[in-house]
Design an enzyme around this catalytic site. Structure first.
Site, short mmCIF file in Angstrom:
data_model
loop_
_atom_site.label_atom_id
_atom_site.label_comp_id
_atom_site.label_asym_id
_atom_site.label_seq_id
_atom_site.Cartn_x
_atom_site.Cartn_y
_atom_site.Cartn_z
N LEU A 134 -17.78 60.65 -56.35
CA LEU A 134 -17.10 61.20 -57.52
C LEU A 134 -18.14 61.45 -58.62
O LEU A 134 -18.47 60.55 -59.38
CB LEU A 134 -16.03 60.21 -58.00
CG LEU A 134 -15.12 60.67 -59.14
CD1 LEU A 134 -14.15 61.75 -58.65
CD2 LEU A 134 -14.35 59.49 -59.71
N GLU A 135 -18.65 62.66 -58.65
CA GLU A 135 -19.60 63.02 -59.69
C GLU A 135 -19.30 64.43 -60.17
O GLU A 135 -18.26 64.99 -59.87
CB GLU A 135 -21.03 62.87 -59.19
CG GLU A 135 -21.36 63.65 -57.93
CD GLU A 135 -22.81 63.43 -57.49
OE1 GLU A 135 -23.71 63.76 -58.28
OE2 GLU A 135 -23.03 62.93 -56.37
N PHE A 136 -20.23 65.02 -60.93
CA PHE A 136 -19.96 66.32 -61.52
C PHE A 136 -20.73 67.42 -60.81
O PHE A 136 -21.79 67.17 -60.23
CB PHE A 136 -20.31 66.32 -63.01
CG PHE A 136 -19.49 65.35 -63.81
CD1 PHE A 136 -18.15 65.60 -64.06
CD2 PHE A 136 -20.04 64.17 -64.29
CE1 PHE A 136 -17.38 64.71 -64.79
CE2 PHE A 136 -19.28 63.27 -65.02
CZ PHE A 136 -17.95 63.54 -65.27
#
Length: 258
Positions: A134-136
């Site tokens: 879960l990152e950008f």
């Protein structure tokens, strides 16, 4: 006298700039790692890889005091890393623990993302829990999706993965994505945190399980578009890691151990 002082100051400033620039270049090229966790405190180490590392010689890579490897399997609802099948198969032949991870998309339903991962990742005895990264990406750092919508899709994906593999997934996050979407919640899931500058200090005080301490190490055994490789530690000793939950088959059903 005044001009002499000015010259001395100018020389000192120039020297400081040169040293700073040299240090920055050494960090950029992976000669100096900003983090160097104690092997006594964190003896269990591993890598995470994807197609960016290109062709990997797992015999060479795994022989470098590594205990585990997480391999990119999927992204979103349809993308499968084109090196996954080879990496997943070859890594299992080595004396390391192996798991797979999924790069979470904020633009795709959690259920179909889980289906994509499940279709790609056939479990085997001893497999580490699935990981949701879960990152950008893209403009999401500047325009992050709201927490409620992310939680809805993330929860769907986590539930589907746990139902299929019988293991609670691990959630990988940067400290910013952790603060936005995980802080104060998801206590039942282990956290794999990224901090390549300092030791992690999660905003809600919880403990982390895995720590990606650098994304700029260079190890023999791969030859890809990306010159560097991510290196991680486990928050515990070797005995604790041996007891860490893994996939086992019992009459076709997955179970969480211990």
């Amino acid at each position: 006298m005044k001009s002499k002082h000015i010259r001395i100051i100018a020389v000192l400033v120039s020297a400081a700039l040169i040293l700073t620039g040299t240090a920055a270049l050494l960090v950029y090229h992976g000669v100096i790692l900003l983090n160097s966790p104690s092997e006594t405190e964190y003896p269990v180490r591993g890598v995470d890889v994807s197609s960016y590392q290109g062709e990997i010689d797992w015999g060479v890579l795994s022989a470098q005091d590594l205990d585990f490897a997480f391999i990119k399997a999927t992204e979103g609802s349809s993308m499968v890393d084109h090196c996954f099948a080879y990496n997943f198969s070859e890594a299992q032949k080595c004396d390391i623990s192996v798991g797979a991870y999924h790069f979470f998309s904020y633009d795709s339903p959690g259920v179909t993302q889980a289906e994509n991962f499940i279709d790609a990742v056939a479990p085997f005895a001893g497999m580490l829990p699935p990981v949701v990264d879960l990152e950008f990406y893209g403009d999401k750092m500047k325009n992050p999706p709201d927490r409620k919508s992310v939680a809805r899709e993330l929860n769907d994906m986590l539930s589907a993965l746990e139902a299929h593999y019988g293991l609670k997934p691990v959630i990988y996050a940067t400290e910013k994505s952790y603060d936005l979407y995980l802080s104060g919640a998801y206590e039942e899931y282990d956290i794999w945190i990224r901090n390549v500058l300092t030791e992690p200090n999660l905003s809600d005080g919880r403990a982390w399980t895995f720590w990606q301490y650098t994304n700029r190490d260079r190890l023999p055994g791969y030859d890809g578009e990306e010159r560097f490789i991510d290196v991680n530690v486990f928050n515990g000793n070797r005995e604790a890691f041996q007891q860490y939950p893994r996939y086992v088959s019992n009459g076709g059903e997955a179970q969480r151990l211990p």
